[in-house]
Design an enzyme around this catalytic site. Structure first.
Site, PDB file in Angstrom:
ATOM      1  N   ARG A  11      -2.899  22.075 -30.938  1.00  0.00           N
ATOM      2  CA  ARG A  11      -3.895  23.045 -30.463  1.00  0.00           C
ATOM      3  C   ARG A  11      -5.329  22.552 -30.629  1.00  0.00           C
ATOM      4  O   ARG A  11      -6.237  23.063 -29.989  1.00  0.00           O
ATOM      5  CB  ARG A  11      -3.670  24.372 -31.202  1.00  0.00           C
ATOM      6  CG  ARG A  11      -4.676  25.472 -30.949  1.00  0.00           C
ATOM      7  CD  ARG A  11      -4.747  25.875 -29.481  1.00  0.00           C
ATOM      8  NE  ARG A  11      -5.694  26.961 -29.275  1.00  0.00           N
ATOM      9  CZ  ARG A  11      -7.016  26.835 -29.286  1.00  0.00           C
ATOM     10  NH1 ARG A  11      -7.571  25.651 -29.507  1.00  0.00           N
ATOM     11  NH2 ARG A  11      -7.786  27.886 -29.081  1.00  0.00           N
ATOM     12  N   LYS A  12      -5.538  21.594 -31.504  1.00  0.00           N
ATOM     13  CA  LYS A  12      -6.888  21.064 -31.759  1.00  0.00           C
ATOM     14  C   LYS A  12      -7.923  22.184 -31.902  1.00  0.00           C
ATOM     15  O   LYS A  12      -8.906  22.260 -31.151  1.00  0.00           O
ATOM     16  CB  LYS A  12      -7.323  20.084 -30.670  1.00  0.00           C
ATOM     17  CG  LYS A  12      -6.446  18.842 -30.595  1.00  0.00           C
ATOM     18  CD  LYS A  12      -7.039  17.800 -29.660  1.00  0.00           C
ATOM     19  CE  LYS A  12      -6.210  16.542 -29.564  1.00  0.00           C
ATOM     20  NZ  LYS A  12      -4.949  16.685 -28.813  1.00  0.00           N
TER      21      LYS A  12
END
Ligand code: S5P
Length: 279
Positions: free
Chosen positions: A94-95
């Site tokens: 997801r960063k």
């Protein structure tokens, strides 16, 4: 004290304080694989088909769940069932990159409810350490683990130098939740040497490394590929992340080709690990 790179996955698993990191290292040892397959396809059926085909050969399946056009909760239930069946962990790439309060909500809520199914997720330190407090408030009680993006694979990326060091320092202040780094090399040992902590005495971080390919050096969009040997033996990283080298891009290779490429990368990654232990 021996450097982390001279210890086996089993030895590291036995002593690891973070349950999900211990689980990952145990899987690597049990299945003889340090391969994480990145499944970047846009349909539910494609994602499940590739995870089913790749499952026996990998320690982890990495998703970008927000690119799936027909996402539903049944997808994550089926993915969890495959993870149980084939003994792999799920990493939602997801960063996260916002303030603590926002990432807390993005991690727990919305359509995806990432924390409810992903064993591992990752974050950028750009907003400061509040991002770790926010994510840990959701993930830690659920036994989840976090990777910090201390370095990146793409040409010209800005995760270098002092920024990389700051990631390692921040990780050390959140030892129950930060299990490791996305990085191109053993960033923790460099910091240990520079910072006066003897190699091996610091926490044991799992280094997971993208930009791995046996047939290509780049993709024309900044990605840069190295071989499993360069990454695992040469740079001391722990897990290779392979996407298009295995699933082939688009909707994905046929199953036979996925299995063939998985075996090829599993073998290359494991040989590099055994060669590293003998060094
Ligand atoms: O620095 C990075 C960090 C990540 S997580 N570089 C990357 O390429 N990644 C991810 O790894 C990227 O988002 C993609 O999902 C995967 C690499 O895919 P491939 O097809 O190039 O192997």
């Amino acid at each position: 004290m021996p450097s982390i790179t001279t210890r086996t996955y089993a030895e590291r698993a036995a002593k690891h304080p973070i349950p999900v990191a211990k689980q990952l290292l145990d899987i690597c040892d049990r299945k003889k694989t340090n391969l994480c397959v990145s499944v970047d396809v846009t349909s539910k059926a494609g994602l499940l088909r590739i995870a089913e085909a790749a499952g026996p050969y990998c320690c982890c399946i990495k998703t970008h769940i927000d690119i799936v056009e027909d996402f539903d909760q049944d997808l994550v239930q089926q993915l969890q069932a495959l993870a149980d069946k084939h003994d792999f962990l799920i990493w939602e790439d997801r960063k996260f990159a916002d303030i603590g309060n926002t990432v807390r909500l993005q991690y727990s809520s919305g359509i995806y409810k990432i924390a409810s199914w992903a064993h591992i997720t990752n974050a950028h330190l750009v907003p400061g350490e509040g991002i770790l407090t926010g994510l840990a408030s959701v993930g830690q009680p659920l036994g989840r683990g976090l990777l910090l993006l201390a370095e990146m694979s793409a040409k010209g990326n800005l995760a270098t130098g002092e920024y990389t060091t700051k990631n390692v320092e921040a990780a050390r202040r959140h030892p129950e939740f930060v299990m490791g780094f996305v990085a191109m090399r053993r960033v923790d040992e460099r910091e240990e040497t520079a910072g006066g902590v003897a190699p091996g005495e610091g926490a044991d971080y799992v280094i997971m490394t993208p930009g791995v390919g046996l047939d290509s050096k780049g993709d024309g969009m900044g990605q840069q590929y190295r071989t499993p040997d360069e990454v695992i033996r040469g740079s001391g990283c722990d897990v290779i992340i392979v996407g298009r080298g295995i699933y082939g891009g688009g909707d994905g290779n046929p199953n036979e080709e996925i299995v063939k490429q998985c075996k090829r990368y599993q073998e290359a990654g494991w040989k590099a690990y055994e060669d590293r232990l003998r060094q």
